[in-house]
Design a protein around this motif. Sequence first.
Motif, PDB file in Angstrom:
ATOM      1  N   PRO A 109    -115.700   0.618  82.634  1.00  0.00           N
ATOM      2  CA  PRO A 109    -116.927   0.685  81.823  1.00  0.00           C
ATOM      3  C   PRO A 109    -116.693   1.247  80.424  1.00  0.00           C
ATOM      4  CG  PRO A 109    -116.916   2.407  83.494  1.00  0.00           C
ATOM      5  CD  PRO A 109    -115.770   1.518  83.805  1.00  0.00           C
ATOM      6  N   ASP A 110    -115.605   1.971  80.230  1.00  0.00           N
ATOM      7  CA  ASP A 110    -115.331   2.563  78.917  1.00  0.00           C
ATOM      8  C   ASP A 110    -114.903   1.512  77.895  1.00  0.00           C
ATOM      9  OD1 ASP A 110    -115.922   5.158  79.772  1.00  0.00           O
ATOM     10  OD2 ASP A 110    -113.877   5.479  80.504  1.00  0.00           O
ATOM     11  N   ARG A 156    -107.789  -5.235  70.893  1.00  0.00           N
ATOM     12  CA  ARG A 156    -108.514  -4.043  71.345  1.00  0.00           C
ATOM     13  C   ARG A 156    -109.971  -4.383  71.561  1.00  0.00           C
ATOM     14  NH1 ARG A 156    -106.429   1.053  71.038  1.00  0.00           N
ATOM     15  NH2 ARG A 156    -104.347   1.276  70.144  1.00  0.00           N
ATOM     16  N   SER A 157    -110.619  -3.579  72.406  1.00  0.00           N
ATOM     17  CA  SER A 157    -112.053  -3.739  72.598  1.00  0.00           C
ATOM     18  C   SER A 157    -112.763  -3.335  71.309  1.00  0.00           C
ATOM     19  CB  SER A 157    -112.524  -2.871  73.767  1.00  0.00           C
ATOM     20  OG  SER A 157    -112.185  -1.508  73.561  1.00  0.00           O
ATOM     21  N   LYS A 158    -114.033  -3.721  71.161  1.00  0.00           N
ATOM     22  CA  LYS A 158    -114.761  -3.436  69.932  1.00  0.00           C
ATOM     23  C   LYS A 158    -114.858  -1.942  69.655  1.00  0.00           C
ATOM     24  CE  LYS A 158    -117.555  -7.616  69.579  1.00  0.00           C
ATOM     25  NZ  LYS A 158    -118.924  -8.175  69.513  1.00  0.00           N
ATOM     26  N   ASN A 159    -114.943  -1.155  70.730  1.00  0.00           N
ATOM     27  CA  ASN A 159    -115.043   0.297  70.513  1.00  0.00           C
ATOM     28  C   ASN A 159    -113.672   0.949  70.320  1.00  0.00           C
ATOM     29  OD1 ASN A 159    -113.927   0.424  73.077  1.00  0.00           O
ATOM     30  ND2 ASN A 159    -115.793   1.112  74.087  1.00  0.00           N
ATOM     31  N   GLY A 160    -112.600   0.157  70.410  1.00  0.00           N
ATOM     32  CA  GLY A 160    -111.257   0.661  70.142  1.00  0.00           C
ATOM     33  C   GLY A 160    -110.605   1.413  71.280  1.00  0.00           C
ATOM     34  N   ALA A 199    -120.326   1.647  75.539  1.00  0.00           N
ATOM     35  CA  ALA A 199    -119.814   2.750  76.351  1.00  0.00           C
ATOM     36  C   ALA A 199    -119.977   4.084  75.627  1.00  0.00           C
ATOM     37  CB  ALA A 199    -118.348   2.512  76.682  1.00  0.00           C
ATOM     38  N   ASP A 200    -120.328   5.118  76.389  1.00  0.00           N
ATOM     39  CA  ASP A 200    -120.441   6.468  75.853  1.00  0.00           C
ATOM     40  C   ASP A 200    -119.085   7.148  75.971  1.00  0.00           C
ATOM     41  OD1 ASP A 200    -121.091   8.987  75.021  1.00  0.00           O
ATOM     42  OD2 ASP A 200    -122.404   9.467  76.725  1.00  0.00           O
ATOM     43  N   LEU A 201    -118.399   7.290  74.848  1.00  0.00           N
ATOM     44  CA  LEU A 201    -117.052   7.875  74.836  1.00  0.00           C
ATOM     45  C   LEU A 201    -117.060   9.332  74.416  1.00  0.00           C
ATOM     46  CD1 LEU A 201    -115.127   4.907  73.137  1.00  0.00           C
ATOM     47  CD2 LEU A 201    -115.550   5.276  75.577  1.00  0.00           C
ATOM     48  N   SER A 202    -118.250   9.945  74.376  1.00  0.00           N
ATOM     49  CA  SER A 202    -118.367  11.322  73.872  1.00  0.00           C
ATOM     50  C   SER A 202    -117.645  12.323  74.766  1.00  0.00           C
ATOM     51  CB  SER A 202    -119.842  11.709  73.730  1.00  0.00           C
ATOM     52  OG  SER A 202    -120.511  11.633  74.985  1.00  0.00           O
ATOM     53  N   GLN A 203    -117.500  11.994  76.043  1.00  0.00           N
ATOM     54  CA  GLN A 203    -116.837  12.913  76.969  1.00  0.00           C
ATOM     55  C   GLN A 203    -115.326  12.712  77.014  1.00  0.00           C
ATOM     56  OE1 GLN A 203    -118.697  15.330  78.440  1.00  0.00           O
ATOM     57  NE2 GLN A 203    -120.368  14.430  77.233  1.00  0.00           N
ATOM     58  N   LEU A 204    -114.846  11.755  76.269  1.00  0.00           N
ATOM     59  CA  LEU A 204    -113.412  11.467  76.264  1.00  0.00           C
ATOM     60  C   LEU A 204    -112.760  12.013  75.001  1.00  0.00           C
ATOM     61  CD1 LEU A 204    -113.538   7.753  77.471  1.00  0.00           C
ATOM     62  CD2 LEU A 204    -113.018   9.770  78.842  1.00  0.00           C
ATOM     63  N   GLY A 205    -111.525  12.415  75.130  1.00  0.00           N
ATOM     64  CA  GLY A 205    -110.788  12.933  73.986  1.00  0.00           C
ATOM     65  C   GLY A 205    -110.374  11.816  73.043  1.00  0.00           C
ATOM     66  N   LYS A 206    -110.188  12.155  71.779  1.00  0.00           N
ATOM     67  CA  LYS A 206    -109.780  11.160  70.798  1.00  0.00           C
ATOM     68  C   LYS A 206    -108.382  10.616  71.076  1.00  0.00           C
ATOM     69  CE  LYS A 206    -112.675  12.876  67.025  1.00  0.00           C
ATOM     70  NZ  LYS A 206    -112.706  13.396  65.637  1.00  0.00           N
ATOM     71  N   ASP A 207    -107.596  11.375  71.842  1.00  0.00           N
ATOM     72  CA  ASP A 207    -106.240  10.934  72.150  1.00  0.00           C
ATOM     73  C   ASP A 207    -106.174  10.094  73.423  1.00  0.00           C
ATOM     74  OD1 ASP A 207    -106.899  12.973  73.856  1.00  0.00           O
ATOM     75  OD2 ASP A 207    -104.972  14.024  73.708  1.00  0.00           O
ATOM     76  N   SER A 265    -104.527   4.470  82.315  1.00  0.00           N
ATOM     77  CA  SER A 265    -105.124   5.492  81.442  1.00  0.00           C
ATOM     78  C   SER A 265    -104.017   6.140  80.623  1.00  0.00           C
ATOM     79  CB  SER A 265    -105.845   6.555  82.276  1.00  0.00           C
ATOM     80  OG  SER A 265    -106.940   5.987  82.968  1.00  0.00           O
ATOM     81  N   LEU A 266    -104.257   6.273  79.317  1.00  0.00           N
ATOM     82  CA  LEU A 266    -103.246   6.821  78.409  1.00  0.00           C
ATOM     83  C   LEU A 266    -103.773   8.038  77.665  1.00  0.00           C
ATOM     84  CD1 LEU A 266    -102.072   3.459  76.771  1.00  0.00           C
ATOM     85  CD2 LEU A 266    -101.035   4.616  78.727  1.00  0.00           C
TER      86      LEU A 266
END
Length: 299
Positions: free
Chosen positions: A135-136, A94-98, A141-149, A178-179
């Motif tokens: 870019p995610d 996985r990427s460092k940000n998961g 990467a700013d993942l604040s706009q993405l859902g935890k799922d 995309s999942l």
Amino acid sequence: MDDIDYNDSLDFWSLSMGAIRSVIIVATSVGLVLCQACDRSNSPDPLVSIDVSKKAPQPEVVIVSELNKSKAETPRSQAGSKSVKIVSKLYEGRSKNGFCQFKIDYPELVSLPDRNTKAEINQYIFNDLVKTDNPDCADNADLSQLGKDESYSIDLNYKVTYNQGSLLSVKVSGLGTSLRNGTIDAAHPSKIYKSYNYDLKTGKLLRFQDLFVNDRGFISKIDQSIARQYPNINPISCDNTNLHPDICKGDYEFYISGNNLVIFNIFDNFVAGSVEAEIKLSELKDSIDPNSLLQDIVK
């Protein structure tokens, strides 16, 4: 009281003992079968050996396995020719940000005489495959706009299309998807196509222009061949060369397969994204650079 015949008694006793022996043999056989079945059910399946010595610079959480197979597939025309030994490796992490998960089947050269060249080629291919245009997946990467799922998966496989003498060609294909909750969350996954063409003597990653004399006449010949093979599909437009600077300069993405040049990523259309144009090298003989490794193929 009737007299008992001695011979009849012996016959009866012999029959009885034979029946008992048969029962014992059957019971023993059943027991052995059941025990063998128990042993098999309790035996663990053989596992793929894990090679944790291979560490990826990006991303973290890495499992690298050596697969019990070889994808160094040499075309029949190359049978018996000298080639470099290649083994398959599997990278999962996985990427460092998961956010991004990777499953990449990639080649590793093992028999190249020059150790430095071998290490450089292996490291470059591995690093390039782990990279992603999403870019995610980046560390910052700013993942604040993405859902935890939500997450993104990259699944790649390779095939060695040419492995003879000093020339190595590897084709890589796969999907970026995309999942959401682990299931596909996009109408069309992103198709991924790459290739690696190497001069194994120098370790140089070959570009299209390293192999051919690039002039307008040659590019026109390539375009005409593509048009003949796919008359109903419009190739990438070069009206705005900023969109496709490499291909509009005649620096195509390609690999070598047998006696053919294969060009890909030549269409903007998603459905046609995997379409390849195959051109016989003999048809391009006059445009092959005199010092190119392809000279050995067209002789």
